[in-house]
Motif scaffolding. Structure first.
Motif, PDB file in Angstrom:
ATOM      1  N   ALA A   4     -44.259 -36.079   6.794  1.00 65.67           N
ATOM      2  CA  ALA A   4     -44.338 -34.913   7.683  1.00 65.67           C
ATOM      3  C   ALA A   4     -43.472 -35.205   8.905  1.00 65.67           C
ATOM      4  O   ALA A   4     -43.433 -36.337   9.381  1.00 65.67           O
ATOM      5  CB  ALA A   4     -45.788 -34.707   8.097  1.00 65.67           C
ATOM      6  N   ASP A 102     -40.107 -25.397  10.925  1.00 65.85           N
ATOM      7  CA  ASP A 102     -41.075 -26.326  10.328  1.00 65.85           C
ATOM      8  C   ASP A 102     -41.526 -27.457  11.236  1.00 65.85           C
ATOM      9  O   ASP A 102     -42.601 -28.015  11.051  1.00 65.85           O
ATOM     10  CB  ASP A 102     -40.473 -26.936   9.056  1.00 65.85           C
ATOM     11  N   PRO A 104     -43.218 -29.548  14.012  1.00 64.94           N
ATOM     12  CA  PRO A 104     -44.274 -29.286  14.986  1.00 64.94           C
ATOM     13  C   PRO A 104     -43.753 -29.437  16.419  1.00 64.94           C
ATOM     14  O   PRO A 104     -43.055 -30.403  16.736  1.00 64.94           O
ATOM     15  CB  PRO A 104     -45.327 -30.353  14.675  1.00 64.94           C
ATOM     16  N   HIS A 131     -48.136 -26.246  19.220  1.00 65.27           N
ATOM     17  CA  HIS A 131     -49.476 -26.751  19.491  1.00 65.27           C
ATOM     18  C   HIS A 131     -49.581 -26.917  21.013  1.00 65.27           C
ATOM     19  O   HIS A 131     -48.564 -26.985  21.707  1.00 65.27           O
ATOM     20  CB  HIS A 131     -49.673 -28.144  18.877  1.00 65.27           C
ATOM     21  N   ARG A 165     -49.554 -31.476  10.405  1.00 62.83           N
ATOM     22  CA  ARG A 165     -49.781 -30.673   9.189  1.00 62.83           C
ATOM     23  C   ARG A 165     -49.267 -29.260   9.282  1.00 62.83           C
ATOM     24  O   ARG A 165     -49.071 -28.607   8.268  1.00 62.83           O
ATOM     25  CB  ARG A 165     -51.278 -30.666   8.843  1.00 62.83           C
ATOM     26  N   LYS A 166     -49.092 -28.774  10.497  1.00 63.15           N
ATOM     27  CA  LYS A 166     -48.474 -27.450  10.654  1.00 63.15           C
ATOM     28  C   LYS A 166     -47.643 -27.434  11.941  1.00 63.15           C
ATOM     29  O   LYS A 166     -47.828 -28.294  12.807  1.00 63.15           O
ATOM     30  CB  LYS A 166     -49.538 -26.337  10.633  1.00 63.15           C
ATOM     31  N   PRO A 167     -46.736 -26.495  12.053  1.00 63.11           N
ATOM     32  CA  PRO A 167     -45.804 -26.536  13.178  1.00 63.11           C
ATOM     33  C   PRO A 167     -46.379 -26.088  14.526  1.00 63.11           C
ATOM     34  O   PRO A 167     -45.823 -26.391  15.574  1.00 63.11           O
ATOM     35  CB  PRO A 167     -44.673 -25.592  12.755  1.00 63.11           C
ATOM     36  N   SER A 170     -52.576 -25.450  17.038  1.00 59.12           N
ATOM     37  CA  SER A 170     -53.772 -26.232  17.347  1.00 59.12           C
ATOM     38  C   SER A 170     -53.804 -26.620  18.824  1.00 59.12           C
ATOM     39  O   SER A 170     -52.768 -26.626  19.496  1.00 59.12           O
ATOM     40  CB  SER A 170     -53.802 -27.515  16.506  1.00 59.12           C
TER      41      SER A 170
END
Ligand code: ATP
Length: 225
Positions: A4, A102, A104, A131, A165-167, A170
């Protein structure tokens, strides 16, 4: 499957001037969150506060001097190249355009800045783009406005790996070494002819002294007729 991608940390601010209260927490986040880099982004015109005493270019130079030689620290001048007030949401859009959809992005905020989030331009969009990583700052009450609590609850994560895990999307609270240093205090010391030494890097302080920045304005003497 490849690894990642490592997130990019984004630390925006007035940096009027930059100090160890910015630099030490940024280094801790770089290392503990295994960020690819931390980008320091000085604003051109702060959206939420009075006009700084020194120019945006001088604040940028101070940030460059203070971060020189630290691998992973990058000073980004994109807000200085943009007209109008420096809104973080525009900055994140421009970073997304540069780095792609893509990777983060982690918007790094002090607790005081996070508490004010609801006043930011298009604040609801910030977490679509990045995030949010909140670094704990001393002397700031943890109580948050109810609307911010509501926004935060479904986004809150504990696991730092979840940032990869994601861009975007959070919110992570991360404890950093508490340094009760503020740019305001440094400006006050300089205006009173006192030394802010050891609160900011020596190279930045040398630049401030060389150019006589943050000195008290000359007192106006009115001679009555
Ligand atoms: P001022 O005293 O002029 O308001 P400042 O020292 O708070 O300035 P900024 O440039 O406004 O500096 O801050 C940029 C970011 O760094 C903000 O998100 C702020 O919350 C954070 N920050 C500033 N000082 C500290 C500190 N001592 N510890 C942790 N975070 C900090």
């Amino acid at each position: 499957m490849g690894l990642a991608p490592r997130p990019i940390g984004i630390l925006g601010g007035t940096f009027d001037p930059i100090h160890y209260g910015h630099l030490r927490p940024a280094l801790e986040l770089l290392e503990t969150l295994e960020l690819a880099e931390v980008r320091f982004i000085p604003c051109r015109i702060p959206a939420h506060r009075a006009t700084p005493l020194i120019t945006a270019e001088q604040r940028l130079t101070l940030a460059q001097l203070a971060t020189a030689g630290q691998p992973g620290f990058v000073v980004d001048d994109r807000e200085l190249r943009r007209e109008g007030p420096s809104y973080m949401v525009d900055t994140l859009v421009s970073l997304r355009a540069d780095f792609g959809a893509d990777i983060p992005l982690c918007l790094i905020l002090g607790t005081d800045a996070f508490r004010e989030l609801l006043t930011w331009h298009r604040w609801q969009n910030l977490s679509d783009l990045a995030h949010i990583v909140v670094m704990q700052r001393p002397d700031v009450l943890p109580a948050l406005p109810p609307m911010l609590e509501k926004f935060m609850a479904p986004r809150l994560i504990q696991d730092t790996l979840a940032l990869r895990r994601k861009p975007a999307g959070s919110i992570l609270f991360h404890a950093v070494t508490q340094l009760s240093i503020s740019a305001t205090r440094i400006r006050t010391l300089l205006a009173h002819g006192q030394s802010p030494r050891y609160l900011l890097p020596e190279a930045a302080l040398a630049y401030i002294h060389d150019r006589a920045l943050y000195r008290a304005p000359p007192v106006k003497i009115t001679i009555s007729e």
